[in-house]
Design an enzyme around this catalytic site. Structure first.
Site, PDB file in Angstrom:
ATOM      1  N   GLY A 134       0.823  -1.208   0.000  1.00  0.00           N
ATOM      2  CA  GLY A 134       0.000   0.000   0.000  1.00  0.00           C
ATOM      3  C   GLY A 134       0.853   1.253   0.000  1.00  0.00           C
ATOM      4  CE1 TYR A 135       5.572   0.743   0.382  1.00  0.00           C
ATOM      5  CE2 TYR A 135       6.987   1.735  -1.274  1.00  0.00           C
ATOM      6  CZ  TYR A 135       6.841   0.997  -0.119  1.00  0.00           C
ATOM      7  OH  TYR A 135       7.947   0.516   0.498  1.00  0.00           O
ATOM      8  CD  GLU A 256       7.787  -1.991  -6.190  1.00  0.00           C
ATOM      9  OE1 GLU A 256       7.944  -1.260  -5.192  1.00  0.00           O
ATOM     10  OE2 GLU A 256       6.749  -2.003  -6.871  1.00  0.00           O
TER      11      GLU A 256
HETATM   12  C1  LIG Z   1       0.334  -2.696 -12.969  1.00  0.00           C
HETATM   13  C2  LIG Z   1       0.626  -1.798 -11.835  1.00  0.00           C
HETATM   14  C3  LIG Z   1       0.826  -2.343 -10.578  1.00  0.00           C
HETATM   15  C4  LIG Z   1       1.076  -1.521  -9.487  1.00  0.00           C
HETATM   16  N1  LIG Z   1       1.174  -2.090  -8.259  1.00  0.00           N
HETATM   17  C5  LIG Z   1       1.236  -1.271  -7.162  1.00  0.00           C
HETATM   18  C6  LIG Z   1       1.175  -1.807  -5.868  1.00  0.00           C
HETATM   19  O1  LIG Z   1       1.078  -3.017  -5.689  1.00  0.00           O
HETATM   20  N2  LIG Z   1       1.208  -0.981  -4.806  1.00  0.00           N
HETATM   21  C7  LIG Z   1       1.339   0.354  -4.967  1.00  0.00           C
HETATM   22  O2  LIG Z   1       1.382   1.053  -3.966  1.00  0.00           O
HETATM   23  N3  LIG Z   1       1.394   0.917  -6.180  1.00  0.00           N
HETATM   24  C8  LIG Z   1       1.330   0.123  -7.291  1.00  0.00           C
HETATM   25  N4  LIG Z   1       1.356   0.677  -8.546  1.00  0.00           N
HETATM   26  C9  LIG Z   1       1.410   2.142  -8.674  1.00  0.00           C
HETATM   27  C10 LIG Z   1       2.696   2.664  -9.278  1.00  0.00           C
HETATM   28  O3  LIG Z   1       3.728   2.649  -8.322  1.00  0.00           O
HETATM   29  C11 LIG Z   1       2.408   4.077  -9.816  1.00  0.00           C
HETATM   30  O4  LIG Z   1       1.520   3.929 -10.885  1.00  0.00           O
HETATM   31  C12 LIG Z   1       3.652   4.778 -10.293  1.00  0.00           C
HETATM   32  O5  LIG Z   1       4.486   5.104  -9.222  1.00  0.00           O
HETATM   33  C13 LIG Z   1       3.354   6.035 -11.118  1.00  0.00           C
HETATM   34  O6  LIG Z   1       2.464   6.875 -10.449  1.00  0.00           O
HETATM   35  P1  LIG Z   1       1.162   7.454 -11.169  1.00  0.00           P
HETATM   36  O7  LIG Z   1       0.471   6.310 -11.821  1.00  0.00           O
HETATM   37  O8  LIG Z   1       0.435   8.264 -10.190  1.00  0.00           O
HETATM   38  O9  LIG Z   1       1.731   8.368 -12.339  1.00  0.00           O
HETATM   39  P2  LIG Z   1       2.110   9.934 -12.219  1.00  0.00           P
HETATM   40  O10 LIG Z   1       3.063  10.116 -11.087  1.00  0.00           O
HETATM   41  O11 LIG Z   1       0.883  10.765 -12.243  1.00  0.00           O
HETATM   42  O12 LIG Z   1       2.912  10.128 -13.597  1.00  0.00           O
HETATM   43  C14 LIG Z   1       2.274  10.429 -14.862  1.00  0.00           C
HETATM   44  C15 LIG Z   1       3.382  10.637 -15.905  1.00  0.00           C
HETATM   45  O13 LIG Z   1       4.182  11.774 -15.523  1.00  0.00           O
HETATM   46  C16 LIG Z   1       5.525  11.405 -15.410  1.00  0.00           C
HETATM   47  N5  LIG Z   1       6.152  12.123 -14.301  1.00  0.00           N
HETATM   48  C17 LIG Z   1       5.701  12.259 -13.019  1.00  0.00           C
HETATM   49  N6  LIG Z   1       6.580  12.958 -12.282  1.00  0.00           N
HETATM   50  C18 LIG Z   1       7.615  13.261 -13.108  1.00  0.00           C
HETATM   51  C19 LIG Z   1       8.837  13.986 -12.943  1.00  0.00           C
HETATM   52  N7  LIG Z   1       9.204  14.506 -11.774  1.00  0.00           N
HETATM   53  N8  LIG Z   1       9.651  14.087 -14.018  1.00  0.00           N
HETATM   54  C20 LIG Z   1       9.320  13.563 -15.218  1.00  0.00           C
HETATM   55  N9  LIG Z   1       8.184  12.873 -15.430  1.00  0.00           N
HETATM   56  C21 LIG Z   1       7.344  12.738 -14.385  1.00  0.00           C
HETATM   57  C22 LIG Z   1       5.512   9.908 -15.138  1.00  0.00           C
HETATM   58  O14 LIG Z   1       6.739   9.324 -15.524  1.00  0.00           O
HETATM   59  C23 LIG Z   1       4.339   9.453 -15.977  1.00  0.00           C
HETATM   60  O15 LIG Z   1       4.777   9.250 -17.308  1.00  0.00           O
HETATM   61  C24 LIG Z   1       1.142  -0.134  -9.667  1.00  0.00           C
HETATM   62  C25 LIG Z   1       0.977   0.413 -10.940  1.00  0.00           C
HETATM   63  C26 LIG Z   1       0.697  -0.387 -12.009  1.00  0.00           C
HETATM   64  C27 LIG Z   1       0.477   0.229 -13.352  1.00  0.00           C
END
Ligand SMILES: Cc1cc2nc3c(=O)[nH]c(=O)nc-3n(C[C@H](O)[C@H](O)[C@H](O)COP(=O)(O)OP(=O)(O)OC[C@H]3O[C@@H](n4cnc5c(N)ncnc54)[C@H](O)[C@@H]3O)c2cc1C
Ligand SMILES: Cc1cc2nc3c(=O)[nH]c(=O)nc-3n(C[C@H](O)[C@H](O)[C@H](O)COP(=O)(O)OP(=O)(O)OC[C@H]3O[C@@H](n4cnc5c(N)ncnc54)[C@H](O)[C@@H]3O)c2cc1C
Lengths: 394, 379
Positions: A134-135, A256
């Site tokens: 849960g992150y 991870e």
């Molecule tokens: C299949 C799958 C499984 C997952 N499993 C888990 C899980 O088990 N537990 C959990 O806690 N989370 C999980 N996640 C979540 C995952 O960690 C997040 O989706 C990820 O960290 C990206 O966050 P976001 O989706 O909010 O994208 P955002 O942070 O909104 O990013 C949107 C876009 O902007 C870009 N971006 C954002 N900030 C910057 C920056 N500073 N510089 C340049 N580009 C940037 C990103 O690279 C991306 O292309 C999972 C995600 C997926 C898709």
């Protein structure tokens, strides 16, 4: 360990695998159903999967490098490498896949109390408890430290409220390791790394349907969830210190990323020969791309080997898992683009027997998340720029 | 074997790196000789220092007076040569010719190896017969004549050929152009009558020659290895050269990348150091990842060569192909991120671009080796 003792271990391991790994467990993993995840309500897909899991569990081979006291086999790094090589040689599937092994376990080994290790590591090694992570939250993805889920201190327990998102397998998980804000005034030093039961009152999950047609991911809601501060003597309900969970979270992210990178052999296979054989008449330009892919995959394989060798002796840069994740996941996406291109219209079939229920296309779609989950490629590049290349800014 | 240097190798890397940065720098060597239009294209005094450091004969067996080291060690020196763009006959003499002479008779070794090790003389090899590397095809002919052979034909891209006291030539003694068998290697001395050089300066300021053999008479004892059985020696030479030039390419890539990252930390535009712009950070980070991977596979290939593994041939081509791609990226990004200054002769980044181009063509470019990876993998 001397070379001859290591060779003896290799011979012994080879014989043991020969005797114990069922033929059906030497087939490549085609999708997430082919692996056993353990847990309170786990079911096996078939007898071979059950037999393979049990014999490995009894030998400590679900977590070979963990100490014997915690359910492992206590193998040295060199022995663990031999076991890995021998398993790869016969194409053996991992007996147990689990977020407990990949993520929580390493964090507990590093930050846990003895009581936590005795209890949780053993449960993980024996596949008894299935964990979820849960992150992420709706407003906190890449910028994870902005998370809002809040645990109010009530003396001997917290009351947790908030929402997580993307929690993989939350609906099938028994327990969660969860980042909870416990101090609203302190961004980095106000987060606690908590462990609690998903069956607790006030926890609810809702699946998210992915473009691959699968939905192993959930939104997870916490509505006045009571989390005790301790589960018994020397078994706190949090890892590390209260308000210092960010250190644990970062440490765990390293593992991870390493895991998702496939450095351990997951992303190193060549595909040109198999695709050319399976699909016959390959366009020369596609053949050239396959060859370029194979060059990159073999080179990445060498990098994976080097990375693991260097980690063992502490020579790897601490931010190197970010580079491995970036390169490995981009490579894996390319692999599946090529599988689709070589497969042609057959690979498009979503529900035919020939494609095993659309495996090529479902896997292709699934891999797109590799460069998002566990931190996006852009975030990996940011970390490399700053921590390895020492470029200025933010 | 773990994929990092053991203690001895790490020590060699330290001393090679220090030596090359001090003595082999662009200012002292490449620019110096280029600006004087030196006919050799490298400095003999530096080559003497290579000998004093023990580099010249590092691949020669201990029984023959060398250090008996392996490809990993030669690669360590080559990576530093690449990083500093140091012109030297190390590849031609100490890697390619030395590898060929390993297969020679004791007489042949006695005649040529001591001068190679002492650094008094340099040698080269003649393989290519056209603008592209096609060692599968050897047309240059050596016909039986009395006790010896008569060599006729033409070779291209013989590096430092005109400065070489001896050239190892791959020629056909039987069969047709594309046959595997029927190839023989000869040690041809510089003063052989009927051999002529058309020596040219290349884009990177190195020298190479077109060599013509017009009925060159050779004694039977000029043969290296077996008559008609030279392909095995040629292959050993090619593998050493490919893995070695991959290492040099890694050096070129690292040199260009380090210069560029340094520049990103210094140059200010829009009131900021340009390294703060994410558009540049991401490209630099991507480049870093690729260079690390190219370096890893090069070390892997070198270890496989030293271990006599059957996978060495495939990995040599993987390494050469990967490095070619990555070093090309490093120099292109390097020039671009330097902005206008990168186009000036005063800055070294352009020198890296030129050296990379020459290295790409040496012993097969990325297209040749990528194609080879497909063929060796069975498609
Ligand atoms: C299949 C799958 C499984 C997952 N499993 C888990 C899980 O088990 N537990 C959990 O806690 N989370 C999980 N996640 C979540 C995952 O960690 C997040 O989706 C990820 O960290 C990206 O966050 P976001 O989706 O909010 O994208 P955002 O942070 O909104 O990013 C949107 C876009 O902007 C870009 N971006 C954002 N900030 C910057 C920056 N500073 N510089 C340049 N580009 C940037 C990103 O690279 C991306 O292309 C999972 C995600 C997926 C898709
Ligand atoms: C052959 C040649 C002919 C020329 N002729 C003329 C002429 O006749 N008259 C004249 O006035 N000028 C001329 N110029 C100069 C030319 O216009 C400049 O070189 C150009 O504008 C780039 O500036 P710079 O060289 O200072 O690079 P810099 O501005 O220092 O840029 C260095 C690198 O940083 C990048 N960068 C800079 N800012 C950013 C940012 N905000 N975001 C992302 N990346 C950034 C650049 O794209 C570049 O890759 C010439 C240049 C050349 C090479």
């Amino acid at each position: 360990m001397s070379d001859s003792a290591l060779e003896a271990f290799r011979t012994e391991t080879r014989a043991w695998l020969e005797a114990n790994c069922p033929p059906a467990m030497r087939e490549p993993v085609r999708d997430e159903d082919d692996v056993y995840w353990g847990g309170r309500n786990a079911t096996f897909k078939n007898d071979a999967q059950k037999a393979w899991f049990e014999v490995c569990r009894d030998k400590g081979y679900t977590v070979p490098a963990w100490p014997k006291d915690y359910g492992g086999a206590g193998l040295s790094p060199a022995q663990a490498k031999v076991l890995r090589e021998e398993m790869t040689r016969i194409g053996a599937r991992p007996p147990l896949s689990s977020f407990g092994i990949w993520m929580l376990g390493p964090a507990l080994l590093h930050f846990g109390t003895e009581g936590q290790k005795q209890r949780f590591l053993n449960e993980i090694a024996r596949g008894e408890i299935r964990w979820c992570q849960g992150y992420s939250e709706p407003g906190s993805g890449s910028d994870l430290v902005s998370l809002q889920t809040y645990g109010e201190d009530k003396g001997d327990h917290w009351v947790v409220n908030g929402q997580k998102v993307w929690t993989s397998y939350a609906d099938k998980a028994d327990w969660i390791f969860c980042l909870v804000r416990t101090d609203k005034d302190n961004k980095y030093q106000g987060i606690t790394f908590m462990l609690y039961d998903m069956a607790s009152e006030g926890v609810a999950t809702k699946p998210i349907l992915l473009i691959s047609g699968n939905s192993p991911f959930c939104e997870t809601f916490f509505d006045d969830v009571t989390v005790p501060k301790s589960y018994g003597e020397d078994v706190p309900a949090y890892v590390g210190e209260i308000n210092r969970g960010w250190d644990v979270a970062k440490y765990l992210l390293g593992h991870e990323r390493e895991m998702i990178s496939g450095a351990d052999g997951g992303n190193t296979g060549t595909i040109g020969a198999a695709l050319a054989r399976a699909n016959g008449d390959i366009d020369p330009v596609l053949r050239a791309e396959l060859a370029q892919f194979d060059v990159d995959a073999l080179a990445y394989g060498a990098m994976g080997e080097k990375f693991l060798d260097e980690i063992k002796v502490g020579k790897a840069h601490p931010a190197q898992p970010n580079m491995m994740k970036y390169a490995g996941t981009e490579l894996n996406k390319r692999r599946h683009e090529l599988v689709m291109a070589a497969g042609g219209s057959t690979a498009l079939e979503w529900d035919s027997e020939e494609t095993g229920g659309g495996k090529p296309s479902r896997n292709w779609l699934r891999t797109k998340a590799n460069s998002i989950e566990g931190g996006t490629s852009e975030v990996m590049l940011n970390v490399i720029s700053k921590r390895i290349l020492d470029l200025p800014g933010a | 074997m773990p994929l990092y240097y053991d203690d001895d190798q790490a020590m060699l890397a330290d001393s090679a790196s220090q030596f090359m940065a001090e003595e082999g720098s662009t200012k002292k060597q490449l620019r110096h000789w280029r600006d004087r239009e030196c006919k050799d294209g490298f400095g003999h005094a530096l080559w003497q220092q290579f000998a004093e450091m023990g580099f010249t004969g590092m691949l020669v067996d201990e029984d023959d007076g060398g250090l008996g080291m392996g490809q990993v060690e030669a690669n360590i020196v080559l990576e530093e040569i690449g990083r500093n763009l140091t012109p030297s006959p190390f590849m031609a003499s100490s890697v390619l010719a030395a590898t060929a002479l390993k297969h020679g008779s004791n007489d042949l070794k006695g005649r040529w190896l001591p001068h190679l090790i002492s650094g008094e003389k340099v040698y080269s090899v003649a393989i290519d017969e056209g603008a592209k590397h096609r060692p599968e095809r050897i047309a240059c002919k050596a016909e039986k004549s009395g006790n010896g052979f008569k060599l006729s034909g033409k070779k291209d891209f013989v590096v430092y050929g005109a400065s070489s006291e001896m050239i190892v030539v791959a020629a056909r003694t039987s069969g047709s152009d594309r046959d595997t068998d029927g190839v023989t290697l000869f040690a041809v001395p510089q003063d052989a009558a009927g051999m002529s050089h058309d020596s040219v300066r290349l884009v990177d300021s190195s020298m190479a020659s077109h060599v013509t053999f017009d009925g060159v008479e050779l004694d039977g004892d000029a043969v290296i290895g077996e008559v008609d059985g030279g392909r095995a020696v040629l292959d050993a030479m090619l593998v050493a050269g490919r893995v070695g030039s991959a290492a040099e390419g890694v050096g070129v890539a690292r040199g260009a990348m380090d210069m560029t990252v340094d520049y990103l930390k210094q140059r200010k535009q829009f009131g900021k150091v340009i390294g703060e712009f994410q558009a540049l950070q991401h490209r630099a980070a991507h480049l870093y990842s690729e260079v690390e991977i190219a370096r890893a596979v090069t070390v892997k290939a070198a270890q496989l060569v030293d271990g006599g593994s059957e996978k060495a041939d495939l990995m040599a081509s993987v390494a050469k192909a990967k490095v070619a791609k990555v070093a090309g990226l490093a120099v292109r990004e390097g020039v671009q991120m330097h902005g206008g200054i990168g186009m000036t002769d005063e800055y070294d980044i352009g020198l890296y671009m030129k050296r990379d181009r020459a290295l790409q063509e040496f012993l097969g470019d990325q297209y040749y080796h990528t194609g080879r990876v497909a063929e060796l993998s069975g498609y």
